[in-house]
Design a protein around this motif. Structure first.
Motif, PDB file in Angstrom:
ATOM      1  N   ALA A   1     -26.010  -4.590 -85.403  1.00 58.96           N
ATOM      2  CA  ALA A   1     -24.621  -4.245 -84.760  1.00 58.96           C
ATOM      3  C   ALA A   1     -24.480  -5.220 -83.923  1.00 58.96           C
ATOM      4  CB  ALA A   1     -24.712  -2.773 -84.368  1.00 58.96           C
ATOM      5  N   GLY A   2     -25.145  -5.380 -82.671  1.00 59.91           N
ATOM      6  CA  GLY A   2     -24.839  -6.402 -81.820  1.00 59.91           C
ATOM      7  C   GLY A   2     -24.656  -7.637 -82.342  1.00 59.91           C
TER       8      GLY A   2
ATOM      9  N   ARG B   1     -31.329 -11.247 -71.054  1.00 60.27           N
ATOM     10  CA  ARG B   1     -30.108 -11.542 -70.528  1.00 60.27           C
ATOM     11  C   ARG B   1     -30.030 -12.886 -69.897  1.00 60.27           C
ATOM     12  NH1 ARG B   1     -27.190 -12.002 -66.225  1.00 60.27           N
ATOM     13  NH2 ARG B   1     -28.918 -11.460 -64.866  1.00 60.27           N
ATOM     14  N   ARG B   2     -30.914 -13.119 -68.828  1.00 61.48           N
ATOM     15  CA  ARG B   2     -31.127 -14.500 -68.171  1.00 61.48           C
ATOM     16  C   ARG B   2     -31.434 -15.595 -69.204  1.00 61.48           C
ATOM     17  NH1 ARG B   2     -35.577 -12.645 -63.378  1.00 61.48           N
ATOM     18  NH2 ARG B   2     -34.338 -10.961 -62.754  1.00 61.48           N
ATOM     19  N   ILE B   3     -32.045 -15.250 -70.211  1.00 57.68           N
ATOM     20  CA  ILE B   3     -32.195 -16.429 -71.202  1.00 57.68           C
ATOM     21  C   ILE B   3     -30.819 -16.749 -71.854  1.00 57.68           C
ATOM     22  CG2 ILE B   3     -33.259 -17.102 -73.293  1.00 57.68           C
ATOM     23  CD1 ILE B   3     -35.775 -15.137 -72.244  1.00 57.68           C
ATOM     24  N   ASN B   4     -30.253 -15.485 -72.442  1.00 57.29           N
ATOM     25  CA  ASN B   4     -29.154 -15.864 -73.019  1.00 57.29           C
ATOM     26  C   ASN B   4     -27.958 -16.384 -72.190  1.00 57.29           C
ATOM     27  OD1 ASN B   4     -26.064 -14.160 -73.842  1.00 57.29           O
ATOM     28  ND2 ASN B   4     -27.462 -14.769 -75.554  1.00 57.29           N
TER      29      ASN B   4
ATOM     30  N   LYS C   1     -18.384  -8.614 -74.240  1.00 51.60           N
ATOM     31  CA  LYS C   1     -17.673  -9.465 -73.266  1.00 51.60           C
ATOM     32  C   LYS C   1     -18.682 -10.433 -72.673  1.00 51.60           C
ATOM     33  CE  LYS C   1     -14.244  -6.036 -72.015  1.00 51.60           C
ATOM     34  NZ  LYS C   1     -13.583  -5.230 -71.088  1.00 51.60           N
ATOM     35  N   GLU C   2     -20.048 -10.051 -72.490  1.00 55.20           N
ATOM     36  CA  GLU C   2     -20.927 -10.568 -71.556  1.00 55.20           C
ATOM     37  C   GLU C   2     -21.967 -11.516 -72.225  1.00 55.20           C
ATOM     38  OE1 GLU C   2     -22.409  -7.957 -68.700  1.00 55.20           O
ATOM     39  OE2 GLU C   2     -20.519  -7.085 -67.754  1.00 55.20           O
ATOM     40  N   TRP C   3     -22.341 -10.973 -73.737  1.00 55.17           N
ATOM     41  CA  TRP C   3     -23.376 -11.803 -74.360  1.00 55.17           C
ATOM     42  C   TRP C   3     -22.833 -12.823 -75.199  1.00 55.17           C
ATOM     43  CZ3 TRP C   3     -28.822 -10.790 -74.488  1.00 55.17           C
ATOM     44  CH2 TRP C   3     -29.236  -9.928 -73.543  1.00 55.17           C
ATOM     45  N   LYS C   4     -23.719 -13.900 -75.281  1.00 55.20           N
ATOM     46  CA  LYS C   4     -23.336 -14.774 -76.332  1.00 55.20           C
ATOM     47  C   LYS C   4     -23.586 -14.536 -77.724  1.00 55.20           C
ATOM     48  CE  LYS C   4     -23.627 -18.319 -72.695  1.00 55.20           C
ATOM     49  NZ  LYS C   4     -24.347 -19.349 -72.008  1.00 55.20           N
ATOM     50  N   GLY C   5     -23.239 -15.189 -78.631  1.00 58.11           N
ATOM     51  CA  GLY C   5     -23.143 -14.837 -80.022  1.00 58.11           C
ATOM     52  C   GLY C   5     -24.444 -15.099 -80.781  1.00 58.11           C
ATOM     53  N   ASN C   6     -25.698 -15.472 -80.243  1.00 56.76           N
ATOM     54  CA  ASN C   6     -26.929 -15.798 -81.003  1.00 56.76           C
ATOM     55  C   ASN C   6     -28.071 -14.905 -80.186  1.00 56.76           C
ATOM     56  OD1 ASN C   6     -25.991 -17.413 -83.307  1.00 56.76           O
ATOM     57  ND2 ASN C   6     -25.321 -18.964 -81.549  1.00 56.76           N
TER      58      ASN C   6
ATOM     59  N   ALA D   1     -28.335 -20.197 -71.901  1.00 57.58           N
ATOM     60  CA  ALA D   1     -28.136 -20.936 -72.964  1.00 57.58           C
ATOM     61  C   ALA D   1     -26.637 -21.346 -73.555  1.00 57.58           C
ATOM     62  CB  ALA D   1     -28.687 -20.089 -74.391  1.00 57.58           C
ATOM     63  N   ASP D   2     -26.619 -22.408 -74.079  1.00 56.19           N
ATOM     64  CA  ASP D   2     -25.333 -22.841 -74.611  1.00 56.19           C
ATOM     65  C   ASP D   2     -24.653 -22.160 -75.764  1.00 56.19           C
ATOM     66  OD1 ASP D   2     -24.946 -24.854 -72.757  1.00 56.19           O
ATOM     67  OD2 ASP D   2     -25.562 -26.367 -74.016  1.00 56.19           O
ATOM     68  N   GLU D   3     -23.435 -22.060 -76.230  1.00 53.38           N
ATOM     69  CA  GLU D   3     -22.971 -21.039 -77.295  1.00 53.38           C
ATOM     70  C   GLU D   3     -23.630 -21.313 -78.610  1.00 53.38           C
ATOM     71  OE1 GLU D   3     -21.124 -18.615 -77.297  1.00 53.38           O
ATOM     72  OE2 GLU D   3     -20.374 -18.785 -74.934  1.00 53.38           O
ATOM     73  N   ASN D   4     -24.344 -22.499 -78.857  1.00 53.72           N
ATOM     74  CA  ASN D   4     -24.738 -22.947 -80.249  1.00 53.72           C
ATOM     75  C   ASN D   4     -26.378 -22.642 -79.980  1.00 53.72           C
ATOM     76  OD1 ASN D   4     -25.168 -24.885 -78.280  1.00 53.72           O
ATOM     77  ND2 ASN D   4     -25.957 -26.221 -79.926  1.00 53.72           N
ATOM     78  N   MET D   5     -26.846 -21.942 -79.101  1.00 58.63           N
ATOM     79  CA  MET D   5     -28.218 -22.059 -79.063  1.00 58.63           C
ATOM     80  C   MET D   5     -28.587 -20.577 -79.327  1.00 58.63           C
ATOM     81  SD  MET D   5     -29.235 -23.927 -75.686  1.00 58.63           S
ATOM     82  CE  MET D   5     -28.792 -25.572 -75.381  1.00 58.63           C
ATOM     83  N   LEU D   6     -29.491 -20.659 -80.527  1.00 55.42           N
ATOM     84  CA  LEU D   6     -30.057 -19.331 -80.921  1.00 55.42           C
ATOM     85  C   LEU D   6     -31.112 -18.736 -79.897  1.00 55.42           C
ATOM     86  CD1 LEU D   6     -30.431 -16.812 -82.973  1.00 55.42           C
ATOM     87  CD2 LEU D   6     -32.080 -18.579 -84.191  1.00 55.42           C
TER      88      LEU D   6
END
Length: 278
Positions: A66-67, A183-186, A109-114, A189-194
């Motif tokens: 879901a996330g 959270r710290r890893i995310n 709002k706070e987490w990136k997409g991967n 990371a840049d937006e493209n980084m899984l």
């Protein structure tokens, strides 16, 4: 040995059924029927293999997906709730917060997409021995992507003292430590980084970068926070990680990926600094 083989087959059959039906309404009795076993046998085998209840595993997988949908496909919180079998926004928000530590609206709002917190389990059977439990997750769905990144760096992280935290402060504290570490890893990371979880206390970031200095700068954004605390229901606990980097091999194999991960993390444990191999 025969008992282990039968348990392994039952576990894998149940795992395959669960993963194929995560967006559908099914019961534990449905899983047991598909596995041609009693519900009690299914529950005992599952608990033995994973140290999780079936319900807990299904919840964590549904909330992870879901996330992923909310971030990558930009679906609404309500649509995510409906897709993964939650009949109300309130029930979904409570379940989501229990897994991620924050509400789904704040997560968007706070987490990136991967960000993949609970990938599918990766069962392994050692002949004449016990079933490997939830130490490793299955990253096979990312293999094509990983192969396309041959020669680039993967940042590897493991959380320090997680077992001690679980034993002394409880699993809820351990879960919050894992969320804070991720959270710290995310965040670094840049937006493209899984970014995904490899095992119990292990995470990886696929950097898509050949630049060693740049990769080191990302690692430092994470480990600079070592020792900072996160809250859990009983108070606060310090969160620290070790870090290393490996290069994606042209002939990628899961076993090689795991071996390289273990090797670089062992070097990082011994040196106390970010290590590179390859």
């Amino acid at each position: 040995m025969r008992v282990y083989e039968n348990s392994f087959i039952l576990f894998v059959t149940a795992l395959d059924y669960i993963e194929a039906h995560l967006t559908e309404d099914f019961s534990q009795n449905d899983i047991a029927s598909n596995c041609y076993c009693s519900l009690s046998s299914l529950q005992k085998t599952w608990k033995y293999c994973t140290h999780l209840s079936i319900k807990e595993y299904i919840t964590k997988r549904r909330i992870t997906l879901a996330g992923k949908d909310m971030l990558q496909n930009d679906i609404s919180v309500l649509d995510a709730a409906m897709k993964y079998g939650y009949n109300s926004h309130e029930v979904f928000t409570r379940a989501f917060t229990n897994v991620w530590g924050i509400s789904p609206s704040r997560f968007k709002k706070e987490w990136k997409g991967n960000a993949i917190l609970y990938p599918r389990l990766n069962p392994e059977y050692l002949e004449g021995d016990v079933i490997m439990n939830n130490k490793k997750f299955d990253v096979s769905e990312f293999y094509d992507y990983l192969r396309s990144q041959s020669g680039t760096y993967v940042l590897c992280f493991d959380v320090q003292n997680l077992m001690v935290i679980n034993n002394e402060l409880g699993n809820k504290a351990g879960d919050m430590v894992l969320i804070e570490a991720f959270r710290r890893i995310n965040e670094a990371a840049d937006e493209n980084m899984l970014c995904l979880r490899m095992g119990g206390d292990e995470f990886v970031m696929i950097t898509e970068s050949f630049d060693k200095e740049y990769v080191m700068s990302i690692a430092e954004k994470v480990i600079i926070h070592n020792g900072e605390k996160t809250s859990y229901s009983g108070g606060e606990v310090a969160v620290s990680m070790r870090c290393g980097a490996i290069i994606i091999d042209k002939k990628l194999k899961y076993s090689k990926l795991c071996n390289d991960f273990n090797e670089v993390m062992e070097k990082a444990r011994n040196s106390g600094k970010v290590e590179f191999i390859g």
